[in-house]
Design a protein around this motif. Structure first.
Motif, PDB file in Angstrom:
ATOM      1  N   LEU A   1      46.173  57.609   0.651  1.00  0.00           N
ATOM      2  CA  LEU A   1      46.075  56.041   0.579  1.00  0.00           C
ATOM      3  C   LEU A   1      44.462  55.599   0.191  1.00  0.00           C
ATOM      4  O   LEU A   1      44.327  54.794  -0.414  1.00  0.00           O
ATOM      5  CB  LEU A   1      46.579  55.290   1.994  1.00  0.00           C
ATOM      6  CG  LEU A   1      46.187  54.000   1.992  1.00  0.00           C
ATOM      7  CD1 LEU A   1      46.919  53.033   0.937  1.00  0.00           C
ATOM      8  CD2 LEU A   1      46.512  53.484   3.529  1.00  0.00           C
TER       9      LEU A   1
ATOM     10  N   SER B   1      43.581  53.582  -2.844  1.00  0.00           N
ATOM     11  CA  SER B   1      43.015  52.264  -2.634  1.00  0.00           C
ATOM     12  C   SER B   1      41.612  52.225  -3.328  1.00  0.00           C
ATOM     13  O   SER B   1      41.048  50.997  -3.890  1.00  0.00           O
ATOM     14  CB  SER B   1      43.057  51.927  -1.108  1.00  0.00           C
ATOM     15  OG  SER B   1      44.046  51.657  -0.546  1.00  0.00           O
TER      16      SER B   1
ATOM     17  N   GLU C   1      50.042  52.054  -2.997  1.00  0.00           N
ATOM     18  CA  GLU C   1      49.297  51.739  -1.881  1.00  0.00           C
ATOM     19  C   GLU C   1      50.281  51.119  -1.013  1.00  0.00           C
ATOM     20  O   GLU C   1      50.083  51.363   0.426  1.00  0.00           O
ATOM     21  CB  GLU C   1      48.180  50.489  -2.232  1.00  0.00           C
ATOM     22  CG  GLU C   1      47.424  50.089  -1.044  1.00  0.00           C
ATOM     23  CD  GLU C   1      46.614  49.112  -1.766  1.00  0.00           C
ATOM     24  OE1 GLU C   1      46.844  47.898  -2.134  1.00  0.00           O
ATOM     25  OE2 GLU C   1      45.112  49.488  -1.466  1.00  0.00           O
TER      26      GLU C   1
END
Lengths: 393, 393
Positions: A14, A18, A384
């Motif tokens: 993640l 991101s 995401e």
């Protein structure tokens, strides 16, 4: 749901995703694409964001409006709504004709340059307006999106309406591109609980199913209207990235209506298309293959393009979210690693788009007639979201 | 004429060329392409001559008729006239519409599959009939060729006649493809001493000249109608093989009318285009380049295709025949060596067509929608003729 991947692992991916989405990709488009003088976006951007062609390709204008609106609808960060507005205004002012045809390319000022004899510009126009209508709470724009969508359905049924003659020597065929894009469109058009488009969703699912050949573990781009194999070069084409995209559109829909059989089908499409399309020798997904092993006529068949890999990222993470099978998560990471090693450009942001079979960059631009603010941010944004959902479970 | 290459050297290259033309290339097409059941030719042939697509692409049907007729007109070997006849009959029966448009693709039986919004199918139709009329001494067919050519000129002047809308945002431009093919066509259409087409030849020469930029040592595919540079991706395209072909069309014409200034221009076009197009690192001619160094949008820009090399063989041998400069002969041998090392297929005959930048084969077929019985035999046949002329001097 049972998941076999640790939260630490999920968090690690993640963070990568991101950082790439917010610090490299969206910033690239926010910074370099707005045309302050004429509205809309410069979609033909060189490696460093310089404009190498001022013309505006409508697929990318519309997809950027969709993307900016979708990010706004998730984040409520007003920068994205502000970035979407000049795009939708430019489209509504210049892209559509009075009979609901949509140009493929416009000049910087908005004069027509080219119109395809296909329905995809119209589809992306609908996609843009539908998502922007949600972002801006505009009934007028939502209603326009739905009106143009009705025309798209008419064009689908009668290609002569988009100026494409029907020749006697062309066998009737079902093309995967049509049901998959319509399924994606109605997903964007429909409001929660609404059933207006159910019959179209069902048609799309039936059409996509015709292209899936479990006995070959392949998904074919073109089949006869009854789903039987066509013994022509078109009938032998496999486009792994396109099939994977169809797979996750179907899986997304199956998850929404919670249909176990369709979920399984979507995952199979993703798995089989990846297995048939991955180049074991030099890595990466081929662009085209021939199911009988003939040379695909497209000169670029063995190139590695960014977008099939974007679809595979979404596909495998969605498959993992559905199956809980760590193998799907590993595939997601495998593709993400390939992308970050080969496509990403930490120096100027966004990803490159085109590599030769060996993974060597062939084109330096970040945006062109078919690449823009769409596949990369859509993949990162969807991934995401899915990683956050997985972590919150 | 002073020549600095020995007769022994000329004979050696003539032997290579003749062996390839008569034992490998023409035999491949004579053996595998005739369709005994429906007439015309199978133009989509795999490495070993197997048919991989039964459809008939009109560019290649027509070019094969031209080639077989031209070889017959040189050799008076009846096998070539016999090979041309079913092709011309198929074309006349199926390819042309009542308003002199010509299809791009037909089924095996001759039903229409596709028509382009361009004039090239019509041009190759004229080319086929004109050369076949000479081979068969048919006034009727010659007259048909000339009648269709008149339509081609009308289509050139008004693209809406071939169904191509004129959009407000498209700047007027001169495209190199048009004058070069028309110059080649009138060369085939005209009879010795005839002046019917002189005004077209003059128009073609003036148009080609607009594309030549001595200050850049480049030939551009697209320029403004007054010859000025266009600052668009199209205006930056260099297609070295196409330019070299234009160069030898011009040189051929200049030799016919014995115009020293045009001879010099033709040779410059060939030299400059080769210098700008040759890949010094991995050899071979690039397919497309951008004069400012941007990435050409075509995905296949850095591939090495057979046909630019065929044009370069003809171009440099014709340049040598004109200039007597051994450097031109060495360039001819350089290209021939590259072709024999990379494209030729001694096992099954004919040449392969498509290599990646590094010279590795990407497509195994010998014939497809754009490759057939044309560029390779035309190059070998023209070079054979020129080497014989050089030896007889």
């Amino acid at each position: 749901m049972s998941t076999s991947v640790s939260n630490g692992r999920l968090k690690q991916e993640l963070n990568r995703i991101s950082k790439d989405l917010h610090e490299s990709v969206l910033t690239f488009w926010l910074r370099y694409s707005p045309d302050q003088d004429y509205g809309g976006y410069f979609n033909n951007l060189d490696r460093d964001g310089a404009v190498w062609d001022t013309r505006k390709h409508v697929w990318l204008q519309a997809r950027q409006v969709w993307m900016m609106s979708a990010v706004y609808n998730t984040t409520k960060d007003s920068r994205y709504l502000e970035a979407a507005t000049p795009g939708v205004e430019f489209l509504r002012r210049h892209a559509r004709t009075t009979d609901n045809r949509v140009y493929f390319c416009l000049t910087r000022e908005g004069k027509p340059v080219y119109m395809q004899r296909k329905i995809f510009s119209e589809c992306f126009y609908v996609m843009a307006l539908a998502e922007y209508a949600r972002a801006s709470a505009s009934d007028e724009i939502r209603s326009e999106a739905r009106k143009v969508f009705e025309s798209v359905l008419k064009f689908r049924d009668d290609p002569t309406l988009v100026g494409r003659p029907v020749y006697e020597g062309v066998p009737p065929a079902s093309s995967l591109a049509i049901p998959m894009i319509l399924l994606n469109l109605v997903d964007i058009l429909h409001e929660p609980g609404e059933s207006t488009y159910s019959h179209i969703e069902e048609w799309c699912v039936e059409q996509i199913k015709l292209h899936v050949k479990p006995e070959l573990k392949l998904v074919l781009e073109h089949v006869a209207p009854d789903g039987s194999l066509m013994e022509t070069p078109e009938g032998r084409i496999v486009n792994p990235g396109h099939a994977i995209e169809a797979g996750w559109f179907l899986l997304d829909y199956a998850r929404r209506i919670d249909n176990a059989e369709l979920k399984k089908l979507g995952i199979n499409i993703i798995d089989w298309s990846f297995d048939s399309g991955w180049d074991d020798e030099f890595e990466g997904l081929y662009y085209f293959l021939d199911r009988e092993g003939y040379s695909p006529p497209a000169l670029e068949w063995n190139m590695k393009l960014w977008w099939p890999h974007c679809e595979a990222m979404i596909g495998f993470l969605m498959a993992y979210q559905t199956s809980g099978d760590a193998r799907h998560f590993e595939r997601f990471v495998q593709v993400l690693n390939y992308c970050h090693e080969n496509f990403a450009d930490p120096e100027h942001g966004e990803w490159f788009g085109y590599l030769d079979r060996h993974g060597k960059l062939t084109h330096r631009f970040k945006g062109g007639a078919y690449k823009g603010c769409f596949h990369v941010p859509r993949a990162l944004w969807r991934c995401e979201g899915m990683l956050r959902e997985l972590l919150s479970q």
